[in-house]
Write a protein that holds these residues in place. Structure first.
Motif, PDB file in Angstrom:
ATOM      1  N   VAL A  69       0.738  -1.345  -0.060  1.00  0.00           N
ATOM      2  CA  VAL A  69      -0.220  -0.617  -0.070  1.00  0.00           C
ATOM      3  C   VAL A  69       0.947   1.451   0.084  1.00  0.00           C
ATOM      4  CG1 VAL A  69      -1.571   1.576   1.737  1.00  0.00           C
ATOM      5  CG2 VAL A  69      -1.750  -1.141   1.049  1.00  0.00           C
ATOM      6  N   LEU A  70       1.792   1.010   0.749  1.00  0.00           N
ATOM      7  CA  LEU A  70       2.770   2.874   0.872  1.00  0.00           C
ATOM      8  C   LEU A  70       3.604   2.130  -0.457  1.00  0.00           C
ATOM      9  CD1 LEU A  70       3.268   2.277   4.237  1.00  0.00           C
ATOM     10  CD2 LEU A  70       1.815   3.271   3.623  1.00  0.00           C
ATOM     11  N   SER A  71       3.896   1.646  -1.137  1.00  0.00           N
ATOM     12  CA  SER A  71       4.365   1.616  -1.552  1.00  0.00           C
ATOM     13  C   SER A  71       4.765   1.625  -3.676  1.00  0.00           C
ATOM     14  CB  SER A  71       6.358   0.488  -1.538  1.00  0.00           C
ATOM     15  OG  SER A  71       5.712  -1.000  -1.827  1.00  0.00           O
ATOM     16  N   ASP A  72       3.175   1.306  -3.337  1.00  0.00           N
ATOM     17  CA  ASP A  72       2.472   1.482  -5.221  1.00  0.00           C
ATOM     18  C   ASP A  72       2.179   2.647  -5.787  1.00  0.00           C
ATOM     19  OD1 ASP A  72       0.807   1.017  -7.513  1.00  0.00           O
ATOM     20  OD2 ASP A  72       1.012  -1.571  -6.642  1.00  0.00           O
ATOM     21  N   PRO A  73       2.684   3.295  -6.583  1.00  0.00           N
ATOM     22  CA  PRO A  73       2.426   4.149  -7.081  1.00  0.00           C
ATOM     23  C   PRO A  73       0.830   4.549  -7.321  1.00  0.00           C
ATOM     24  CG  PRO A  73       3.821   3.576  -8.353  1.00  0.00           C
ATOM     25  CD  PRO A  73       3.974   1.941  -7.814  1.00  0.00           C
ATOM     26  N   ARG A  74       0.166   3.692  -7.779  1.00  0.00           N
ATOM     27  CA  ARG A  74      -1.229   3.557  -8.244  1.00  0.00           C
ATOM     28  C   ARG A  74      -1.935   3.618  -6.978  1.00  0.00           C
ATOM     29  NH1 ARG A  74      -1.955  -1.931 -10.667  1.00  0.00           N
ATOM     30  NH2 ARG A  74      -0.364  -2.527  -8.955  1.00  0.00           N
ATOM     31  N   ILE A 103       1.223  14.829   1.377  1.00  0.00           N
ATOM     32  CA  ILE A 103       0.144  14.814   0.114  1.00  0.00           C
ATOM     33  C   ILE A 103      -0.163  14.630  -1.374  1.00  0.00           C
ATOM     34  CG2 ILE A 103      -1.259  15.685   2.399  1.00  0.00           C
ATOM     35  CD1 ILE A 103      -2.004  18.522   1.007  1.00  0.00           C
ATOM     36  N   MET A 104       1.987  14.888  -1.440  1.00  0.00           N
ATOM     37  CA  MET A 104       2.167  15.721  -3.101  1.00  0.00           C
ATOM     38  C   MET A 104       2.110  13.876  -4.179  1.00  0.00           C
ATOM     39  SD  MET A 104       5.192  18.314  -3.196  1.00  0.00           S
ATOM     40  CE  MET A 104       4.888  19.981  -2.544  1.00  0.00           C
ATOM     41  N   ASP A 105       1.967  12.935  -5.147  1.00  0.00           N
ATOM     42  CA  ASP A 105       2.115  12.058  -5.853  1.00  0.00           C
ATOM     43  C   ASP A 105       3.359  12.780  -6.951  1.00  0.00           C
ATOM     44  OD1 ASP A 105       0.297  10.819  -4.729  1.00  0.00           O
ATOM     45  OD2 ASP A 105      -1.545  11.391  -6.329  1.00  0.00           O
ATOM     46  N   ASN A 106       4.094  11.934  -7.017  1.00  0.00           N
ATOM     47  CA  ASN A 106       5.097  12.015  -8.032  1.00  0.00           C
ATOM     48  C   ASN A 106       4.136  11.918  -9.647  1.00  0.00           C
ATOM     49  OD1 ASN A 106       7.406  11.594  -6.325  1.00  0.00           O
ATOM     50  ND2 ASN A 106       7.342   8.625  -6.665  1.00  0.00           N
ATOM     51  N   PRO A 107       4.816  12.904 -10.981  1.00  0.00           N
ATOM     52  CA  PRO A 107       6.241  13.231 -10.410  1.00  0.00           C
ATOM     53  C   PRO A 107       6.702  15.143  -9.076  1.00  0.00           C
ATOM     54  CG  PRO A 107       5.680  14.361 -12.197  1.00  0.00           C
ATOM     55  CD  PRO A 107       4.204  13.554 -11.452  1.00  0.00           C
ATOM     56  N   GLU A 108       5.308  15.535  -8.832  1.00  0.00           N
ATOM     57  CA  GLU A 108       6.094  16.338  -7.902  1.00  0.00           C
ATOM     58  C   GLU A 108       6.560  16.176  -6.731  1.00  0.00           C
ATOM     59  OE1 GLU A 108       3.163  20.247  -7.101  1.00  0.00           O
ATOM     60  OE2 GLU A 108       2.464  18.702  -7.136  1.00  0.00           O
ATOM     61  N   ALA A 110       8.351  13.842  -6.173  1.00  0.00           N
ATOM     62  CA  ALA A 110       9.924  13.514  -6.563  1.00  0.00           C
ATOM     63  C   ALA A 110      10.968  14.403  -6.690  1.00  0.00           C
ATOM     64  CB  ALA A 110       9.682  12.307  -7.742  1.00  0.00           C
ATOM     65  N   HIS A 111      10.108  15.395  -6.983  1.00  0.00           N
ATOM     66  CA  HIS A 111      11.339  16.667  -7.690  1.00  0.00           C
ATOM     67  C   HIS A 111      11.205  17.818  -6.616  1.00  0.00           C
ATOM     68  CE1 HIS A 111      11.757  20.142  -9.536  1.00  0.00           C
ATOM     69  NE2 HIS A 111      11.225  21.138  -8.481  1.00  0.00           N
ATOM     70  N   TYR A 112      10.717  17.436  -5.674  1.00  0.00           N
ATOM     71  CA  TYR A 112      10.396  18.283  -5.165  1.00  0.00           C
ATOM     72  C   TYR A 112      11.946  18.186  -3.560  1.00  0.00           C
ATOM     73  CZ  TYR A 112       7.681  21.768  -6.746  1.00  0.00           C
ATOM     74  OH  TYR A 112       6.903  23.153  -7.059  1.00  0.00           O
ATOM     75  N   ARG A 113      11.219  16.549  -3.469  1.00  0.00           N
ATOM     76  CA  ARG A 113      12.481  15.584  -2.564  1.00  0.00           C
ATOM     77  C   ARG A 113      13.637  15.464  -2.492  1.00  0.00           C
ATOM     78  NH1 ARG A 113      10.505  11.197   1.684  1.00  0.00           N
ATOM     79  NH2 ARG A 113      12.230  10.210   2.338  1.00  0.00           N
ATOM     80  N   ARG A 114      13.729  15.928  -4.257  1.00  0.00           N
ATOM     81  CA  ARG A 114      15.621  16.007  -4.494  1.00  0.00           C
ATOM     82  C   ARG A 114      16.201  16.735  -4.191  1.00  0.00           C
ATOM     83  NH1 ARG A 114      13.429  12.784  -8.732  1.00  0.00           N
ATOM     84  NH2 ARG A 114      12.738  14.780 -10.374  1.00  0.00           N
ATOM     85  N   LEU A 115      15.309  18.563  -4.366  1.00  0.00           N
ATOM     86  CA  LEU A 115      15.637  19.134  -4.202  1.00  0.00           C
ATOM     87  C   LEU A 115      16.577  19.188  -2.068  1.00  0.00           C
ATOM     88  CD1 LEU A 115      13.412  21.808  -5.497  1.00  0.00           C
ATOM     89  CD2 LEU A 115      14.999  20.901  -6.444  1.00  0.00           C
ATOM     90  N   GLY A 360       7.948   3.742   1.241  1.00  0.00           N
ATOM     91  CA  GLY A 360       8.078   3.965  -0.793  1.00  0.00           C
ATOM     92  C   GLY A 360       9.071   5.324  -0.407  1.00  0.00           C
ATOM     93  N   PRO A 361       8.113   5.983  -0.944  1.00  0.00           N
ATOM     94  CA  PRO A 361       8.861   7.389  -1.674  1.00  0.00           C
ATOM     95  C   PRO A 361       8.021   7.967  -0.616  1.00  0.00           C
ATOM     96  CG  PRO A 361       6.649   6.965  -2.734  1.00  0.00           C
ATOM     97  CD  PRO A 361       6.927   5.361  -2.284  1.00  0.00           C
TER      98      PRO A 361
END
Length: 415
Positions: A69-74, A103-108, A110-115, A360-361
């Protein structure tokens, strides 16, 4: 353990444990999940439960199911989606201002987390350890020099957690009462969306102003470094950076403070393990104790919630698009199929791989720093206050059933 799964309606097949009709429900022991939910995990069922607003999400209680549940992007973390299984009315307030990473989903996402990932590495947390130890020692000094009994929450847990996160972010510590008060309003389950949103807006505005100041006159802190590296390039704007700082400030002090106080209480209830920390020379024992404490307590006790954006098979259980799910990580972390100690507190087992920081992410950014803080506090308490004990019986303690993050409101102690 049986591997039987629930029927599509969420009702238990004949001969299996009946499913709890509502979630969450009252617990029999202040330190443990409700027995009804534990029985669901043992039966291997995935019930559909009714939450406060009538929404009926699926409840996943097994360790392996929770990981899916915590790792599946769906599965989406976006609380604004129709049918999302909100934990309370105030949870909707998080969507009323600039959304945070939670409360964000990818790709948004992932973008901010990488920063900001480089700010929260294990190496960075270890670099901060001497400063954390100094904060803990100063708080213990003040508590020991004051009168007994003392409130360990107010004298140790909150000051340590707030000092460390304020220093990291570059937020003035003298404004700590503002942060504490607004965080309390944002996390109080019995509040309203309006009051929670107003508190979040006030804190967001405060941090946006601070970002503007740090942009013009940077210092050696998180907000300054991110402003210099990414604000000027357009990778992030002032509003998003403030939202990032808001999440780190509120989550970084509230969760850690609750783990400090509830963890010390747990050690006092297990004096042999506390004595082992005090007398032991193996640094691995301290690390294992913290991991076991995180697993055993798992202070996010209303579950991590998601909504399916596509059909998802979770280890044989089909979740349809548009259906909500709850990963009851406090129950999954006591799954005997993954952790031998199960319901017991046992620092001698290796509890690594627990879900206390999620999975997960969206796994907690600040987990390495939180581990350092907990290690330093538990070690400091064990070595410096060998006669520490609670000043009131357990039945007089006020546990945080009314808050999004579990803990104790006060912890009177003496020595």
């Amino acid at each position: 353990m049986t591997t039987a799964r629930s029927t599509p309606t969420g009702t238990a097949p004949s001969g299996e444990t009946p499913v709890p009709p509502h979630y969450p429900m009252a617990r029999q022991c202040p330190y443990a999940p409700p027995e009804e939910v534990t029985r669901v995990r043992a039966a291997g069922t995935v019930p559909r439960v009714t939450i406060w607003n009538g929404v009926r999400p699926w409840l996943f209680t097994r360790y392996e199911d929770a990981r899916v549940v915590l790792s599946d992007p769906r599965f989406s973390a976006d609380k604004s989606r129709p049918g999302y299984p909100l934990s309370s009315a105030v949870a909707l307030a998080e969507t009323a201002v600039t959304p945070t990473l939670l409360i964000m989903d990818n790709p948004e996402h992932a973008h901010y987390r990488r920063l900001v990932l480089s700010e929260f590495t294990v190496k960075r947390a270890e670099f901060l350890r001497p400063a954390v130890r100094g904060v803990v020692d100063r708080c213990l000094d003040r508590m020991l020099q004051g009168p007994a009994p003392a409130d360990l929450v107010g004298e140790l847990a909150l000051p340590v957690a707030l000092s460390v996160i304020c220093e990291l972010l570059g937020v003035p510590f003298e404004d700590r009462e503002l942060f504490r008060s607004l965080t309390h309003t944002m996390n109080a389950i019995g509040g309203t969306t309006q009051t929670a949103a107003a508190a979040r807006r006030e804190l967001q505005d405060y941090l946006e102003s601070l970002v503007a100041v740090r942009e013009q006159a940077p210092r050696q802190d998180f907000i300054s470094r991110i402003a210099v590296k990414h604000l000027r390039t357009g990778a992030i704007d002032r509003e998003r950076l403030a939202a990032m700082a808001l999440l780190l400030l509120t989550a970084g002090h509230d969760t850690t403070a609750n783990m400090i106080s509830l963890g010390v209480l747990t050690l006092l209830r297990h004096p042999a393990h506390l004595a082992a920390l005090r007398e032991g020379e193996d640094p691995g024992l301290l690390r294992d104790t913290v991991e076991e404490m995180l697993r055993h307590l798992t202070i996010v006790q209303r579950g991590i919630r998601r909504i399916a954006v596509e059909d998802v098979d979770v280890n044989g259980h089909l979740v349809r698009a548009g259906e909500g799910v709850i990963a009851a990580i406090n129950v999954a972390n006591r799954d005997p199929g993954r952790f031998g100690a199960g319901e017991e507190f046992d620092p001698t087992q290796r509890a690594h791989g627990h879900l206390a920081f999620g999975y997960g992410p969206h796994q907690c950014l600040g987990q390495s720093l939180a581990r350092v803080e907990l290690q330093e506090v538990y070690a400091g308490v064990a070595h410096r206050i060998p006669t520490l004990r609670t000043a009131v019986p357990d039945e007089q303690l006020r546990f945080k059933e009314d808050m999004a993050v579990y803990g104790v409101h006060e912890l009177p102690v003496t020595w």
